[in-house]
Design a protein around this motif. Structure first.
Motif, PDB file in Angstrom:
ATOM      1  N   ARG A  94       0.870  -1.184   0.000  1.00  0.00           N
ATOM      2  CA  ARG A  94       0.000   0.000   0.000  1.00  0.00           C
ATOM      3  C   ARG A  94       0.902   1.229   0.000  1.00  0.00           C
ATOM      4  N   ASN A  95       0.528   2.236  -0.766  1.00  0.00           N
ATOM      5  CA  ASN A  95       1.294   3.476  -0.780  1.00  0.00           C
ATOM      6  C   ASN A  95       0.339   4.647  -0.968  1.00  0.00           C
ATOM      7  N   GLU A  96      -0.064   5.233   0.135  1.00  0.00           N
ATOM      8  CA  GLU A  96      -0.994   6.377   0.088  1.00  0.00           C
ATOM      9  C   GLU A  96      -0.199   7.624   0.348  1.00  0.00           C
ATOM     10  N   LEU A 317      21.724   8.681  -7.604  1.00  0.00           N
ATOM     11  CA  LEU A 317      22.206   7.314  -7.358  1.00  0.00           C
ATOM     12  C   LEU A 317      21.029   6.337  -7.250  1.00  0.00           C
ATOM     13  N   LEU A 318      19.936   6.827  -6.706  1.00  0.00           N
ATOM     14  CA  LEU A 318      18.732   5.999  -6.565  1.00  0.00           C
ATOM     15  C   LEU A 318      17.990   5.848  -7.892  1.00  0.00           C
ATOM     16  N   THR A 325       7.783   5.949  -4.792  1.00  0.00           N
ATOM     17  CA  THR A 325       8.793   4.890  -4.894  1.00  0.00           C
ATOM     18  C   THR A 325       9.833   5.055  -3.792  1.00  0.00           C
ATOM     19  N   LEU A 326      10.228   6.313  -3.549  1.00  0.00           N
ATOM     20  CA  LEU A 326      11.224   6.547  -2.490  1.00  0.00           C
ATOM     21  C   LEU A 326      10.666   6.092  -1.131  1.00  0.00           C
ATOM     22  N   ALA A 327       9.376   6.327  -0.907  1.00  0.00           N
ATOM     23  CA  ALA A 327       8.764   5.883   0.360  1.00  0.00           C
ATOM     24  C   ALA A 327       8.838   4.358   0.469  1.00  0.00           C
TER      25      ALA A 327
END
Ligand code: MEV
Length: 404
Positions: A94-96, A317-318, A325-327
């Motif tokens: 889940r990503n809210e 670099l990421l 996406t970072l979360a």
């Protein structure tokens, strides 16, 4: 003595005022960050602080990432890599990502009537928001919803915002202040106390999980990891340490990417489960399954993320992921650190791994230089007590033995 205000001085003038020893002054003068950037990010700026940057190799949603991590604790990056390697892959469940803010009224006589009147103003409120911060609307974000909540004679209007890839603090506060001014005009008899974002961020939650086949981890170890995670759900003293291990990884990525570490920490510790472990582990289908949920109001754009050259390089670099996406990556790193910590705890204990890494930082802290560092580290690992006193004595012996 100059009567120039400290904050108006140049860095050199500020250092003069502090009357430092030549050695200390030299340490403060050794900087890598452009003075103009430093001066514009921080008031009363006199220098910068260096924290080592390392990387963790991790797979999230079947994609490999090299994750920059800034930390002063020697075992953090080793733990992240151990956990990431053992886990293999982390999957986003889940990503809210909606940020929140509030406008608070006090001493309200009829909260229900005011709530209704505010709801009747919805279309005006949405158009004020857009006028107050048009650039976020151009990027497809902005105010998304508002609801009213009553606590006694207090009435709070809760707002949610889409801040796209930024954290959105300035956008949210600007919009809220514009709406608060509107409320003062249309409700002249009501009292607005303040308007500001809330770091609770209830609608900003990332959940990731990982599944480790019992072929890769001994069943006995997996069972003990489950037990340790169960214990972190029932004892707040253990939960704090369980979560500290998670935050080791989380904060290190947040710092490396120029994010607001206080905002993220405030959001994470405002979660419903703040006094329980943020992660849980169980066994299902012949696999050890770990899951973590974190509130991660972090940014992939804006703020210091691309102003600090090293933070900008960290995003590169990421692979310049978006904020969602970072979360997911940050939550995965937190779970990787947790896995490594729990595995060490329920098997050989954490000191074996920690102390060999701590020995290096202890060697540095007592002043070992060059080849002395390796020698002292090796001696410390063999010694019964690993503390400053022992390290100082061992260093003296090493120095005596060194050829002059
Ligand atoms: C040390 O920085 C973190 C640990 O104590 C976490 C834990 O006990 O789960 C190893």
């Amino acid at each position: 003595m100059s009567d120039k205000k400290f904050y108006k001085m140049t860095r050199s003038e500020r250092l003069d005022t502090l009357k430092l020893s030549a050695e200390t002054r030299q340490i403060f003068e050794n900087t890598a960050l452009d003075n103009e950037i430093a001066d514009n990010l921080t008031e009363n700026q006199i220098s910068e602080i260096e924290i080592p940057l390392g990387v963790c190799f991790i797979r999230v949603d079947c994609k490999d990432y090299i994750v920059p991590m800034a930390t002063e604790e020697p075992s953090v990056i080793a733990a992240a890599n151990n956990g990431a390697k053992l886990a293999g892959n982390f999957t986003t469940i889940r990503n809210e990502r909606l940020m929140s803010g509030q406008i608070v009224f006090y001493d309200v006589c009829d909260t229900e009537k005011l709530s209704q009147a505010i709801q009747n103003q919805r279309s005006e409120i949405f158009s004020i928001a857009e006028k107050a911060y048009p650039s976020i609307y151009k990027r497809g974000g902005g105010l998304k919803n508002l609801t009213c909540k009553t606590i006694g004679s207090w009435l709070t209007v809760n707002f949610s915002f889409d801040s796209k890839d930024a954290m959105g603090a300035n956008m949210i506060n600007t919009i809220l202040e514009a709406i608060a001014d509107h409320f003062r005009t249309v409700f002249p008899n009501e009292k607005v106390l303040f308007a500001v974002l809330t770091n609770e961020n209830q609608h900003c939650r990332t959940t990731v999980e990982t599944r480790i086949s019992l072929e890769k981890i001994k069943a006995g170890t997996a069972e003990k990891i489950v037990k340790a995670s169960e214990y972190a759900q029932i004892d707040s003293a253990r939960a704090a340490t369980h979560n500290k291990g998670i935050m080791n990884g989380v904060e290190a990525v947040i710092l490396a990417t120029g994010n607001d570490s206080r905002g993220a920490a405030a959001a994470i510790y405002a979660m419903e489960k703040a006094h329980q472990g943020f992660s849980t582990w169980h066994i299902a289908d012949e696999a050890l399954v770990g899951e973590i949920t974190l509130s991660l109001p972090i940014a992939a754009a804006g703020g210091a993320t691309h102003v600090l050259p090293k933070a900008k390089a960290a995003h590169e670099l990421l692979g310049d992921p978006d904020a969602l996406t970072l979360a997911s990556i940050i939550a995965s790193i937190g779970l990787a650190n947790n896995l490594a910590a729990l595995k060490a705890l329920v098997t050989r204990g954490i000191q074996a791994g920690h102390m060999s890494l701590q020995a290096r930082s202890l060697a540095l802290s007592v002043g070992a230089k060059g080849p002395e560092i390796d020698r002292l580290t090796a001696e410390l690992k063999k010694s019964a007590a690993m503390n400053s006193e022992t390290a100082q004595q061992l260093l003296l012996q090493i120095k005596k033995q060194a050829p002059h």
